[in-house]
Scaffold this active site. Structure first.
Site, mmCIF file in Angstrom:
data_model
loop_
_atom_site.group_PDB
_atom_site.id
_atom_site.type_symbol
_atom_site.label_atom_id
_atom_site.label_comp_id
_atom_site.label_asym_id
_atom_site.label_seq_id
_atom_site.Cartn_x
_atom_site.Cartn_y
_atom_site.Cartn_z
ATOM 1 N N TYR A 72 0.822 -1.213 0.000
ATOM 2 C CA TYR A 72 0.000 0.000 0.000
ATOM 3 C C TYR A 72 0.857 1.264 0.000
ATOM 4 O O TYR A 72 0.481 2.264 -0.595
ATOM 5 C CB TYR A 72 -1.007 -0.020 1.165
ATOM 6 C CG TYR A 72 -2.158 -0.946 0.840
ATOM 7 C CD1 TYR A 72 -3.083 -0.593 -0.136
ATOM 8 C CD2 TYR A 72 -2.282 -2.190 1.446
ATOM 9 C CE1 TYR A 72 -4.117 -1.450 -0.492
ATOM 10 C CE2 TYR A 72 -3.310 -3.051 1.109
ATOM 11 C CZ TYR A 72 -4.225 -2.679 0.135
ATOM 12 O OH TYR A 72 -5.242 -3.532 -0.218
ATOM 13 N N HIS A 123 -14.870 1.579 -1.641
ATOM 14 C CA HIS A 123 -13.823 0.676 -1.132
ATOM 15 C C HIS A 123 -12.854 1.374 -0.189
ATOM 16 O O HIS A 123 -11.760 0.883 0.045
ATOM 17 C CB HIS A 123 -13.049 0.052 -2.308
ATOM 18 C CG HIS A 123 -13.864 -0.948 -3.088
ATOM 19 N ND1 HIS A 123 -13.448 -1.498 -4.285
ATOM 20 C CD2 HIS A 123 -15.073 -1.499 -2.839
ATOM 21 C CE1 HIS A 123 -14.374 -2.340 -4.736
ATOM 22 N NE2 HIS A 123 -15.372 -2.346 -3.885
ATOM 23 N N CYS A 134 -8.530 -2.182 17.576
ATOM 24 C CA CYS A 134 -9.536 -1.571 18.454
ATOM 25 C C CYS A 134 -10.431 -0.576 17.737
ATOM 26 O O CYS A 134 -11.256 0.080 18.361
ATOM 27 C CB CYS A 134 -8.858 -0.905 19.658
ATOM 28 S SG CYS A 134 -8.074 0.680 19.282
ATOM 29 N N GLY A 194 -14.276 2.876 -16.643
ATOM 30 C CA GLY A 194 -13.021 2.241 -16.246
ATOM 31 C C GLY A 194 -13.152 1.163 -15.189
ATOM 32 O O GLY A 194 -12.261 1.018 -14.363
ATOM 33 N N PRO A 221 -11.932 1.208 -22.880
ATOM 34 C CA PRO A 221 -11.328 0.795 -24.155
ATOM 35 C C PRO A 221 -11.555 -0.674 -24.474
ATOM 36 O O PRO A 221 -11.393 -1.103 -25.617
ATOM 37 C CB PRO A 221 -9.829 1.082 -23.964
ATOM 38 C CG PRO A 221 -9.612 1.357 -22.526
ATOM 39 C CD PRO A 221 -10.936 1.633 -21.891
HETATM 40 P P1 OAD Z 1 -10.155 -3.676 -12.895
HETATM 41 O O1 OAD Z 1 -8.676 -3.730 -12.932
HETATM 42 O O2 OAD Z 1 -10.897 -4.920 -12.647
HETATM 43 O O3 OAD Z 1 -10.677 -3.095 -14.300
HETATM 44 C C1 OAD Z 1 -10.115 -1.946 -14.870
HETATM 45 C C2 OAD Z 1 -10.912 -1.606 -16.121
HETATM 46 O O4 OAD Z 1 -10.426 -0.363 -16.601
HETATM 47 C C3 OAD Z 1 -10.799 -2.622 -17.247
HETATM 48 O O5 OAD Z 1 -12.090 -2.941 -17.721
HETATM 49 C C4 OAD Z 1 -9.996 -1.863 -18.314
HETATM 50 O O6 OAD Z 1 -10.379 -2.220 -19.642
HETATM 51 C C5 OAD Z 1 -10.375 -0.435 -18.008
HETATM 52 N N1 OAD Z 1 -9.393 0.572 -18.440
HETATM 53 C C6 OAD Z 1 -8.055 0.450 -18.565
HETATM 54 N N2 OAD Z 1 -7.502 1.609 -18.959
HETATM 55 C C7 OAD Z 1 -8.517 2.506 -19.063
HETATM 56 C C8 OAD Z 1 -8.579 3.879 -19.422
HETATM 57 N N3 OAD Z 1 -7.500 4.567 -19.736
HETATM 58 N N4 OAD Z 1 -9.810 4.476 -19.424
HETATM 59 C C9 OAD Z 1 -10.926 3.767 -19.106
HETATM 60 N N5 OAD Z 1 -10.914 2.478 -18.761
HETATM 61 C C10 OAD Z 1 -9.729 1.841 -18.738
HETATM 62 O O7 OAD Z 1 -10.562 -2.528 -11.867
HETATM 63 P P2 OAD Z 1 -11.922 -2.317 -11.054
HETATM 64 O O8 OAD Z 1 -13.103 -2.698 -11.865
HETATM 65 O O9 OAD Z 1 -11.867 -0.948 -10.483
HETATM 66 O O10 OAD Z 1 -10.719 -3.514 -4.920
HETATM 67 O O11 OAD Z 1 -11.737 -3.374 -9.880
HETATM 68 C C11 OAD Z 1 -12.650 -3.378 -8.835
HETATM 69 C C12 OAD Z 1 -11.963 -3.682 -7.535
HETATM 70 O O12 OAD Z 1 -11.175 -4.859 -7.646
HETATM 71 C C13 OAD Z 1 -10.957 -2.625 -7.107
HETATM 72 O O13 OAD Z 1 -11.561 -1.533 -6.478
HETATM 73 C C14 OAD Z 1 -10.069 -3.383 -6.178
HETATM 74 C C15 OAD Z 1 -9.949 -4.712 -6.903
HETATM 75 O O14 OAD Z 1 -9.791 -5.776 -6.094
HETATM 76 C C16 OAD Z 1 -9.986 -3.373 -3.783
HETATM 77 O O15 OAD Z 1 -8.791 -3.239 -3.757
HETATM 78 C C17 OAD Z 1 -10.806 -3.386 -2.547
#
Ligand code: OAD
Length: 256
Positions: A72, A123, A134, A194, A221
């Site tokens: 992190y 999240h 605690c 995204g 995309p």
């Molecule tokens: P993902 O990594 O699953 O998906 C990212 C998405 O962004 C994909 O569909 C890509 O095609 C798209 N993408 C990539 N570049 C982009 C750009 N320049 N513009 C627009 N879209 C683009 O990420 P999340 O869906 O956010 O949770 O994942 C959900 C959760 O899974 C996260 O919040 C995280 C992870 O585990 C925690 O850490 C709690």
């Protein structure tokens, strides 16, 4: 990035222009162009290098807090270095035109940094810390800590503090989820930006939006499991598509 498909762009601009309230559901993709890797992309995604169970669970933290904090702190460094991009800025600028609420799965705080005013962080937030034992008060880190610095400890009980992030197997903050659901009920246009739409319950918000009366616009995309079900799919990056949509609204006659 190619020009936006004209037909899809015009449909998206019409839906935004006709909307009174807009909900933007955002995920890691909107921060990708800030240099912060997404989670699930085959080559570059964070989970391609690390397993979520090794880093993003309470069990992983109990087992090896140094390792989890290392990850992190590294992400904090990337976020601080990357800053906001044109996609975040365009969503903030959209408030010039409409009532905009954001519900984000991102923990990077970049929507607030860009100036968006109504943000539900589903999240959590990587810059906040709370006690792992605690549940003492949350503190906010002002700068990325050295990745080798001693673990932060709770001022009340001395246990390690943890990032105030929702890990796998944990509940989402009820207030953020309720605000996202309210935003969904009130929105007549939903922008899904995204996200791979694979992590629940956030993905269920998108499914609810698709089943409801609002016009749903996806900006991504790549195709996702909902791409064929949304009203408009813009196959483009957030930093390309969102400023183009806001520029088109800027040029449109004011709504009465
Ligand atoms: P993902 O990594 O699953 O998906 C990212 C998405 O962004 C994909 O569909 C890509 O095609 C798209 N993408 C990539 N570049 C982009 C750009 N320049 N513009 C627009 N879209 C683009 O990420 P999340 O869906 O956010 O949770 O994942 C959900 C959760 O899974 C996260 O919040 C995280 C992870 O585990 C925690 O850490 C709690």
């Amino acid at each position: 990035m190619n020009e936006l498909d004209t037909h899809a762009r015009d449909a998206a601009v019409r839906a935004l222009a006709d909307a009174r309230r807009i909900l933007a559901l955002t995920g890691a993709g909107i921060s990708a162009e800030s240099g912060i890797p997404t989670f699930r992309e085959a080559q570059t995604g964070l989970w391609a290098r690390f397993s979520p169970e090794d880093l993003a669970t309470p069990e992983a933290f109990a087992c090896d807090p140094e390792r989890v904090w290392g990850w992190y702190r590294w992400r904090r460094t990337l976020i601080a270095r990357g800053g906001v991009n044109a996609g975040h800025e365009a969503l903030a600028a959209l408030e010039r035109h409409r009532d905009v609420r954001i519900a984000t799965q991102n923990v990077d705080g970049l929507h607030a940094a860009a100036g968006s005013s109504d943000i539900a962080e589903l999240h959590g937030n990587i810059w906040r810390e709370r006690c792992s034992a605690c549940a003492a008060n949350t503190t906010t880190a002002v700068a990325p800590a050295d990745e080798d610095a001693p673990l932060p400890a709770c001022s009340r009980c001395g246990a390690p503090t943890r990032p105030d992030i929702v890990w796998f197997g944990e509940m989402l903050p009820a207030d953020a989820l309720a605000r996202a659901e309210q935003g969904l009920n009130e929105a007549d246009c939903v922008l899904v930006v995204g996200t791979s739409n694979r992590v629940y319950p956030a993905a269920a918000l998108v499914e609810t939006a698709i089943a409801g009366p609002a016009t749903v616009i996806e900006v991504n995309p790549e195709a996702t499991p909902v791409s064929t079900a949304v009203d408009v799919a813009l196959r483009a990056s957030a930093s390309h598509a969102l400023p183009a949509l806001v520029a088109a609204l800027d040029a449109a006659p004011a709504r009465r």
